[in-house]
Design a protein around this motif. Structure first.
Motif, PDB file in Angstrom:
ATOM      1  N   SER A   1       0.840  -1.192   0.000  1.00 27.89           N
ATOM      2  CA  SER A   1       0.000   0.000   0.000  1.00 27.89           C
ATOM      3  C   SER A   1       0.878   1.245   0.000  1.00 27.89           C
ATOM      4  O   SER A   1       2.094   1.174   0.168  1.00 27.89           O
ATOM      5  CB  SER A   1      -0.892   0.017   1.247  1.00 27.89           C
ATOM      6  N   GLY A   2       0.265   2.385  -0.167  1.00 27.63           N
ATOM      7  CA  GLY A   2       0.986   3.636  -0.001  1.00 27.63           C
ATOM      8  C   GLY A   2       1.310   3.861   1.468  1.00 27.63           C
ATOM      9  O   GLY A   2       0.823   3.152   2.357  1.00 27.63           O
ATOM     10  N   CYS A   3       2.142   4.845   1.724  1.00 25.91           N
ATOM     11  CA  CYS A   3       2.521   5.162   3.095  1.00 25.91           C
ATOM     12  C   CYS A   3       1.328   5.770   3.825  1.00 25.91           C
ATOM     13  O   CYS A   3       0.549   6.532   3.250  1.00 25.91           O
ATOM     14  CB  CYS A   3       3.696   6.141   3.080  1.00 25.91           C
ATOM     15  N   SER A   4       1.176   5.427   5.097  1.00 26.80           N
ATOM     16  CA  SER A   4       0.025   5.900   5.866  1.00 26.80           C
ATOM     17  C   SER A   4       0.079   7.395   6.140  1.00 26.80           C
ATOM     18  O   SER A   4      -0.949   8.015   6.410  1.00 26.80           O
ATOM     19  CB  SER A   4      -0.074   5.135   7.187  1.00 26.80           C
ATOM     20  N   ASP A   5       1.281   7.984   6.115  1.00 22.60           N
ATOM     21  CA  ASP A   5       1.432   9.419   6.337  1.00 22.60           C
ATOM     22  C   ASP A   5       2.356  10.014   5.287  1.00 22.60           C
ATOM     23  O   ASP A   5       3.141   9.309   4.659  1.00 22.60           O
ATOM     24  CB  ASP A   5       2.013   9.697   7.728  1.00 22.60           C
TER      25      ASP A   5
ATOM     26  N   THR B   1       3.600   3.841   7.878  1.00 18.70           N
ATOM     27  CA  THR B   1       3.556   2.388   7.721  1.00 18.70           C
ATOM     28  C   THR B   1       2.921   2.033   6.389  1.00 18.70           C
ATOM     29  O   THR B   1       1.942   2.646   5.970  1.00 18.70           O
ATOM     30  CB  THR B   1       2.736   1.748   8.856  1.00 18.70           C
ATOM     31  N   ARG B   2       3.489   1.056   5.723  1.00 22.92           N
ATOM     32  CA  ARG B   2       2.878   0.471   4.532  1.00 22.92           C
ATOM     33  C   ARG B   2       2.471  -0.951   4.865  1.00 22.92           C
ATOM     34  O   ARG B   2       3.027  -1.580   5.769  1.00 22.92           O
ATOM     35  CB  ARG B   2       3.841   0.509   3.342  1.00 22.92           C
ATOM     36  N   VAL B   3       1.497  -1.477   4.145  1.00 25.10           N
ATOM     37  CA  VAL B   3       0.957  -2.785   4.493  1.00 25.10           C
ATOM     38  C   VAL B   3       0.658  -3.575   3.225  1.00 25.10           C
ATOM     39  O   VAL B   3       0.391  -3.005   2.165  1.00 25.10           O
ATOM     40  CB  VAL B   3      -0.338  -2.615   5.346  1.00 25.10           C
TER      41      VAL B   3
ATOM     42  N   ALA C   1       5.469  -2.645   7.234  1.00 20.91           N
ATOM     43  CA  ALA C   1       6.849  -2.174   7.183  1.00 20.91           C
ATOM     44  C   ALA C   1       6.850  -0.654   7.236  1.00 20.91           C
ATOM     45  O   ALA C   1       5.867   0.004   6.873  1.00 20.91           O
ATOM     46  CB  ALA C   1       7.549  -2.661   5.918  1.00 20.91           C
ATOM     47  N   GLY C   2       7.952  -0.090   7.697  1.00 21.99           N
ATOM     48  CA  GLY C   2       8.057   1.358   7.785  1.00 21.99           C
ATOM     49  C   GLY C   2       8.251   1.994   6.415  1.00 21.99           C
ATOM     50  O   GLY C   2       8.714   1.370   5.464  1.00 21.99           O
ATOM     51  N   CYS C   3       7.895   3.252   6.314  1.00 28.62           N
ATOM     52  CA  CYS C   3       8.052   3.983   5.064  1.00 28.62           C
ATOM     53  C   CYS C   3       8.073   5.474   5.369  1.00 28.62           C
ATOM     54  O   CYS C   3       7.755   5.910   6.484  1.00 28.62           O
ATOM     55  CB  CYS C   3       6.918   3.661   4.076  1.00 28.62           C
ATOM     56  N   LEU C   4       8.441   6.247   4.368  1.00 32.65           N
ATOM     57  CA  LEU C   4       8.459   7.704   4.513  1.00 32.65           C
ATOM     58  C   LEU C   4       8.284   8.313   3.133  1.00 32.65           C
ATOM     59  O   LEU C   4       9.026   7.992   2.209  1.00 32.65           O
ATOM     60  CB  LEU C   4       9.767   8.167   5.159  1.00 32.65           C
ATOM     61  N   GLU C   5       7.256   9.139   3.000  1.00 35.00           N
ATOM     62  CA  GLU C   5       6.981   9.810   1.734  1.00 35.00           C
ATOM     63  C   GLU C   5       7.592  11.211   1.747  1.00 35.00           C
ATOM     64  O   GLU C   5       7.527  11.906   2.769  1.00 35.00           O
ATOM     65  CB  GLU C   5       5.470   9.909   1.490  1.00 35.00           C
ATOM     66  N   TYR C   6       8.160  11.633   0.616  1.00 38.80           N
ATOM     67  CA  TYR C   6       8.821  12.924   0.529  1.00 38.80           C
ATOM     68  C   TYR C   6       7.973  13.985  -0.161  1.00 38.80           C
ATOM     69  O   TYR C   6       8.439  15.083  -0.413  1.00 38.80           O
ATOM     70  CB  TYR C   6      10.151  12.778  -0.206  1.00 38.80           C
ATOM     71  N   ARG C   7       6.722  13.645  -0.462  1.00 37.65           N
ATOM     72  CA  ARG C   7       5.840  14.615  -1.084  1.00 37.65           C
ATOM     73  C   ARG C   7       4.487  14.608  -0.405  1.00 37.65           C
ATOM     74  O   ARG C   7       4.008  13.560   0.036  1.00 37.65           O
ATOM     75  CB  ARG C   7       5.678  14.311  -2.576  1.00 37.65           C
ATOM     76  N   THR C   8       3.856  15.770  -0.321  1.00 37.71           N
ATOM     77  CA  THR C   8       2.516  15.871   0.237  1.00 37.71           C
ATOM     78  C   THR C   8       1.518  15.342  -0.786  1.00 37.71           C
ATOM     79  O   THR C   8       1.877  15.038  -1.932  1.00 37.71           O
ATOM     80  CB  THR C   8       2.172  17.330   0.569  1.00 37.71           C
ATOM     81  N   ARG C   9       0.262  15.260  -0.368  1.00 38.48           N
ATOM     82  CA  ARG C   9      -0.776  14.799  -1.301  1.00 38.48           C
ATOM     83  C   ARG C   9      -0.962  15.765  -2.464  1.00 38.48           C
ATOM     84  O   ARG C   9      -1.511  15.404  -3.493  1.00 38.48           O
ATOM     85  CB  ARG C   9      -2.086  14.611  -0.545  1.00 38.48           C
ATOM     86  N   ARG C  10      -0.509  17.002  -2.275  1.00 40.98           N
ATOM     87  CA  ARG C  10      -0.570  17.987  -3.356  1.00 40.98           C
ATOM     88  C   ARG C  10       0.681  17.970  -4.229  1.00 40.98           C
ATOM     89  O   ARG C  10       0.833  18.779  -5.131  1.00 40.98           O
ATOM     90  CB  ARG C  10      -0.767  19.381  -2.767  1.00 40.98           C
ATOM     91  N   GLY C  11       1.599  17.071  -3.932  1.00 44.44           N
ATOM     92  CA  GLY C  11       2.803  16.951  -4.742  1.00 44.44           C
ATOM     93  C   GLY C  11       3.938  17.851  -4.341  1.00 44.44           C
ATOM     94  O   GLY C  11       4.939  17.946  -5.058  1.00 44.44           O
ATOM     95  N   GLN C  12       3.830  18.516  -3.200  1.00 45.91           N
ATOM     96  CA  GLN C  12       4.889  19.421  -2.760  1.00 45.91           C
ATOM     97  C   GLN C  12       6.012  18.644  -2.090  1.00 45.91           C
ATOM     98  O   GLN C  12       5.767  17.711  -1.326  1.00 45.91           O
ATOM     99  CB  GLN C  12       4.321  20.461  -1.791  1.00 45.91           C
TER     100      GLN C  12
END
Length: 267
Positions: A87-91, A97-99, A122-133
């Protein structure tokens, strides 16, 4: 093997007594999960005693199964399907967390093998907001995960300014661990077991690659590159926020050369 011969001998001997003499689970039409005292029949048991015998799953442990339990109530193992995509990252812009999950194709029956884990996180970290920033510059400590994750991670560019050459850029940081919480050693889940190899006094390698690398500075957050080697730096394991600690920079390298269990990536 001896039990099978004994069951075969008993079945042949009882067959001579004629129809209805055997009884058991087959004649009673019974097979029950778990322990069920009402799931019984009249017939011969494997210990050659005639009377009440049982057709529930627990009769194996109790030793009071009807002689034909294995034939009338064969065990059926759990069968699961393929894992779903992660899945995508939860935050966004903070550790999450991804699942992934897999379905049960066949439920276990009559003492068959139980289902394995149906969900993995598993852990994860996204580098962009939902708006793509881009929010890659918001992190101060080093967030790390196992280098095995790099094989799965899709290199999504953090900025439209990435070039083909830049995407291939990268470097390795060596650190000497100074301290860590006891939560790291307690991790035993399949996708977080790598945290057990984080030990005080060990030298570890952390690889900096896109998309963790900032497209402008070509640096990873928390890499400690500007420290003098005596400065205490902080790190945190992705997947368990309580697994964290400190280390000191040793040196920067073009390529990591640590053993696999001591090789990690910035995320």
């Amino acid at each position: 093997m001896r039990a099978r011969w004994r069951a075969l001998w008993l079945a042949l001997w009882l067959a001579r007594l004629g129809p209805g003499a055997l009884g058991g689970c087959g004649d009673a039409g019974r097979c029950c999960p778990g322990r069920d005292p009402a799931c019984s029949a009249r017939g011969w048991r494997l210990d050659r005693v005639y009377g009440t015998c049982f057709c529930d799953q627990a009769c194996r442990r109790a030793g009071d199964c009807c002689f034909d339990y294995d034939r009338a109530c064969p065990g059926r193992p759990c069968i699961v399907g393929e894992w779903s995509p992660w899945s995508g990252c939860s935050d966004q812009c903070r550790p999450g967390t991804r699942v992934r999950r897999r379905p049960v194709r066949q439920e276990p029956l009559n003492g068959g093998a139980a289902c394995p884990a149906l969900e993995e996180r598993a852990g994860c970290l996204e580098y962009r907001t939902r708006r793509g920033q881009d929010c890659g510059g918001a992190f101060a400590p080093a967030f790390i995960t196992t280098s095995a994750f790099n094989k799965e991670r899709t290199r999504q560019v953090a900025s439209p300014h990435w070039s083909a050459d830049t995407q291939e850029a990268g470097y390795c940081m060596e650190f000497k661990t100074e301290s860590l919480t006891h939560h790291c050693a307690r991790e035993n889940r399949p996708l977080t077991r790598w945290m057990q190899y984080l030990r005080e006094g060990f030298t570890v390698c952390v690889n900096c690659q896109p998309p963790a690398m900032n497209s402008a500075s070509l640096r990873c957050s928390g890499d400690g590159l500007d420290s003098d080697g005596n400065q205490i730096l902080h790190w945190q394991a992705i997947g368990n926020p309580r697994c964290q600690g400190t280390w000191k920079k040793v040196r920067r390298l073009d390529q990591c050369s640590c053993p696999a269990v001591h090789s990690f990536i910035f995320i």
